[in-house]
Scaffold this active site. Structure first.
Site, PDB file in Angstrom:
ATOM      1  N   GLY A  59      38.721  56.642  63.231  1.00  0.00           N
ATOM      2  CA  GLY A  59      39.447  55.374  63.108  1.00  0.00           C
ATOM      3  C   GLY A  59      40.057  55.182  61.728  1.00  0.00           C
ATOM      4  N   GLU A  97      43.212  57.091  61.765  1.00  0.00           N
ATOM      5  CA  GLU A  97      44.127  56.335  62.640  1.00  0.00           C
ATOM      6  C   GLU A  97      44.681  55.100  61.924  1.00  0.00           C
ATOM      7  OE1 GLU A  97      41.014  56.426  65.609  1.00  0.00           O
ATOM      8  OE2 GLU A  97      42.412  57.227  67.085  1.00  0.00           O
ATOM      9  N   GLU A 127      36.132  62.976  66.598  1.00  0.00           N
ATOM     10  CA  GLU A 127      35.562  62.336  67.789  1.00  0.00           C
ATOM     11  C   GLU A 127      34.918  63.332  68.750  1.00  0.00           C
ATOM     12  OE1 GLU A 127      38.471  61.618  66.449  1.00  0.00           O
ATOM     13  OE2 GLU A 127      38.658  59.445  66.259  1.00  0.00           O
TER      14      GLU A 127
HETATM   15  N1  DAK Z   1      29.674  54.719  61.380  1.00  0.00           N
HETATM   16  C1  DAK Z   1      28.534  54.146  60.935  1.00  0.00           C
HETATM   17  N2  DAK Z   1      27.887  54.522  59.802  1.00  0.00           N
HETATM   18  C2  DAK Z   1      28.433  55.517  59.087  1.00  0.00           C
HETATM   19  C3  DAK Z   1      29.641  56.166  59.488  1.00  0.00           C
HETATM   20  C4  DAK Z   1      30.264  55.720  60.693  1.00  0.00           C
HETATM   21  N3  DAK Z   1      31.426  56.232  61.131  1.00  0.00           N
HETATM   22  N4  DAK Z   1      29.918  57.117  58.577  1.00  0.00           N
HETATM   23  C5  DAK Z   1      28.939  57.062  57.646  1.00  0.00           C
HETATM   24  N5  DAK Z   1      28.051  56.103  57.951  1.00  0.00           N
HETATM   25  C6  DAK Z   1      26.875  55.719  57.214  1.00  0.00           C
HETATM   26  C7  DAK Z   1      25.786  56.792  57.302  1.00  0.00           C
HETATM   27  O1  DAK Z   1      25.075  56.649  58.491  1.00  0.00           O
HETATM   28  C8  DAK Z   1      24.961  56.492  56.066  1.00  0.00           C
HETATM   29  O2  DAK Z   1      24.148  55.377  56.339  1.00  0.00           O
HETATM   30  P1  DAK Z   1      22.599  55.342  55.816  1.00  0.00           P
HETATM   31  O3  DAK Z   1      21.978  56.563  56.379  1.00  0.00           O
HETATM   32  O4  DAK Z   1      22.722  55.410  54.304  1.00  0.00           O
HETATM   33  O5  DAK Z   1      22.083  54.041  56.337  1.00  0.00           O
HETATM   34  C9  DAK Z   1      26.009  56.035  55.060  1.00  0.00           C
HETATM   35  O6  DAK Z   1      27.151  55.654  55.811  1.00  0.00           O
HETATM   36  C10 DAK Z   1      26.423  57.144  54.111  1.00  0.00           C
HETATM   37  O7  DAK Z   1      26.798  58.278  54.884  1.00  0.00           O
HETATM   38  P2  DAK Z   1      26.237  59.738  54.608  1.00  0.00           P
HETATM   39  O8  DAK Z   1      24.869  59.674  53.998  1.00  0.00           O
HETATM   40  O9  DAK Z   1      26.390  60.500  55.848  1.00  0.00           O
HETATM   41  O10 DAK Z   1      27.259  60.236  53.482  1.00  0.00           O
HETATM   42  P3  DAK Z   1      27.684  61.737  53.166  1.00  0.00           P
HETATM   43  O11 DAK Z   1      28.487  61.673  51.920  1.00  0.00           O
HETATM   44  O12 DAK Z   1      26.495  62.648  53.216  1.00  0.00           O
HETATM   45  O13 DAK Z   1      28.631  62.169  54.372  1.00  0.00           O
HETATM   46  C11 DAK Z   1      30.458  61.811  55.942  1.00  0.00           C
HETATM   47  C12 DAK Z   1      29.887  61.550  54.525  1.00  0.00           C
HETATM   48  C13 DAK Z   1      31.738  60.984  56.061  1.00  0.00           C
HETATM   49  C14 DAK Z   1      30.834  63.313  56.035  1.00  0.00           C
HETATM   50  C15 DAK Z   1      29.437  61.446  57.007  1.00  0.00           C
HETATM   51  O14 DAK Z   1      28.962  60.134  56.737  1.00  0.00           O
HETATM   52  C16 DAK Z   1      29.995  61.483  58.384  1.00  0.00           C
HETATM   53  O15 DAK Z   1      30.167  62.545  58.969  1.00  0.00           O
HETATM   54  N6  DAK Z   1      30.236  60.279  58.927  1.00  0.00           N
HETATM   55  C17 DAK Z   1      30.675  60.140  60.286  1.00  0.00           C
HETATM   56  C18 DAK Z   1      32.131  60.489  60.418  1.00  0.00           C
HETATM   57  C19 DAK Z   1      32.550  60.277  61.823  1.00  0.00           C
HETATM   58  O16 DAK Z   1      32.186  61.034  62.714  1.00  0.00           O
HETATM   59  N7  DAK Z   1      33.206  59.164  62.019  1.00  0.00           N
HETATM   60  C20 DAK Z   1      33.483  58.654  63.324  1.00  0.00           C
HETATM   61  C21 DAK Z   1      34.703  59.232  63.827  1.00  0.00           C
HETATM   62  S1  DAK Z   1      34.825  58.816  65.499  1.00  0.00           S
HETATM   63  C22 DAK Z   1      36.744  54.509  71.043  1.00  0.00           C
HETATM   64  C23 DAK Z   1      36.884  53.677  69.974  1.00  0.00           C
HETATM   65  C24 DAK Z   1      36.929  54.206  68.710  1.00  0.00           C
HETATM   66  C25 DAK Z   1      36.830  55.557  68.531  1.00  0.00           C
HETATM   67  C26 DAK Z   1      36.702  56.385  69.613  1.00  0.00           C
HETATM   68  C27 DAK Z   1      36.665  55.879  70.868  1.00  0.00           C
HETATM   69  N8  DAK Z   1      36.658  53.949  72.356  1.00  0.00           N
HETATM   70  C28 DAK Z   1      36.217  52.600  72.438  1.00  0.00           C
HETATM   71  C29 DAK Z   1      36.713  54.802  73.495  1.00  0.00           C
HETATM   72  C30 DAK Z   1      36.786  56.066  67.217  1.00  0.00           C
HETATM   73  C31 DAK Z   1      35.870  56.960  66.942  1.00  0.00           C
HETATM   74  C32 DAK Z   1      35.713  57.424  65.578  1.00  0.00           C
HETATM   75  O17 DAK Z   1      36.186  56.899  64.605  1.00  0.00           O
END
Ligand code: DAK
Length: 259
Positions: free
Chosen positions: A110, A113, A133
């Site tokens: 997001g 996006e 995603e």
């Molecule tokens: N959501 C919630 N919390 C998140 C987050 C996220 N997207 N990204 C990071 N955090 C949180 C982590 O859980 C952590 O929380 P605590 O453990 O400290 O409580 C804190 O932020 C710090 O993150 P990290 O410790 O993981 O930090 P690092 O520097 O080690 O890693 C990172 C950074 C960006 C590589 C990692 O945090 C990561 O991989 N984050 C997730 C990235 C991701 O997968 N984002 C989501 C993309 S999917 C839909 C609607 C919307 C969407 C799809 C469908 N429909 C309704 C059908 C959209 C989807 C997406 O955006």
């Protein structure tokens, strides 16, 4: 509406919107989406500023939709969530004032996006982009399959979306996902300087050009050129157009009024 997750700072006819949920790397929860929507919906007639910069607090721009919230949805809620996110991106894309994304760090899912819905994307050398995603068993939900393919072409878009891999700012620049890359400490100054240049131009001409580019890209060349012709006629009749041409001939700086 009182904002808890975004900070709005207005200075010199510029609004800086900072997404401020550092504990979750500025992930877009429902509340943040609603606050951004509220800001963009209610500020388009606000004459105190003419350009918006969106950035993120801390090390992320936006690390995606909030995965904790997303995981707690049922199908109906997930669809509603997707619609609200899509609506926000459309609101930004159609916002009459230019919107610059100053991508300071992670712009994932997001977040990527959101940056793509902005008019211009500037990135710091530390920024990282991705549509991860598929790692979650999902597909992009806020327009990523559409805007990414339009920006970088279908092959690169498919590569990014199918692999879910992150790319760095220089690679994002190379493929056309971002427009400029700057050292971290220069990003906001450069974004503000660009905004100030845009603000010195005729606002009515900038808005009309934005509409022509956005609408034209979604149609064929002939229809797009017809739209430009009609818009050119309308813009020619404005006070700003007369002032701009007159100022050039009188060798002075134009004073645009947006009329
Ligand atoms: N959501 C919630 N919390 C998140 C987050 C996220 N997207 N990204 C990071 N955090 C949180 C982590 O859980 C952590 O929380 P605590 O453990 O400290 O409580 C804190 O932020 C710090 O993150 P990290 O410790 O993981 O930090 P690092 O520097 O080690 O890693 C990172 C950074 C960006 C590589 C990692 O945090 C990561 O991989 N984050 C997730 C990235 C991701 O997968 N984002 C989501 C993309 S999917 C839909 C609607 C919307 C969407 C799809 C469908 N429909 C309704 C059908 C959209 C989807 C997406 O955006």
């Amino acid at each position: 509406m009182e904002y808890k997750n975004i900070i709005i700072k207005k200075e010199d006819r510029l609004a800086i919107v900072t997404i401020n949920r550092e504990k979750a790397l500025n992930a877009l929860n429902d509340e943040t989406v609603a606050e951004l929507q509220d800001f963009f919906r209610h500020s388009w007639m606000d004459n105190s500023f003419g350009c918006v910069i969106i950035t993120g607090a801390g090390k992320a721009f936006v690390a995606g939709a909030d995965i904790a919230e997303l995981a707690a949805c049922d199908v109906k809620k997930a669809l509603a969530k997707s619609m609200l996110g899509l609506y926000l991106m459309q609101t930004i894309e159609n916002y009459p004032k230019p919107v610059i994304a100053a991508v300071n760090g992670f712009a994932l899912g997001g977040g990527c996006e959101l940056a793509m819905a902005c008019d211009i994307r500037l990135a710091s050398e530390k920024a990282k982009f991705g549509q991860p995603e598929v790692n979650l068993g999902l597909i992009p939900g806020y327009g990523g399959t559409q805007r990414l393919a339009r920006l970088v072409g279908r092959g690169k878009a498919k590569q990014m979306i199918f692999t879910g891999d992150m790319i760095d700012a220089n690679e994002a620049h190379r493929i056309g996902l971002v427009d400029e890359v700057y050292p971290v400490e220069e990003l906001m100054d450069k974004a503000m300087a660009m905004a100030k240049t845009i603000l010195s131009r005729s606002p009515i001409a900038v808005t009309t050009a934005k509409e022509c580019i956005n609408s034209g890209l979604d149609t064929n060349l002939q229809v797009g050129c017809d739209l430009e012709k009609t818009s050119f006629g309308a813009i020619y009749g404005t006070e700003d157009a007369m002032e701009g041409m007159k100022a050039f001939l009188e060798k002075r700086k134009a004073e645009f009024k947006g009329k």
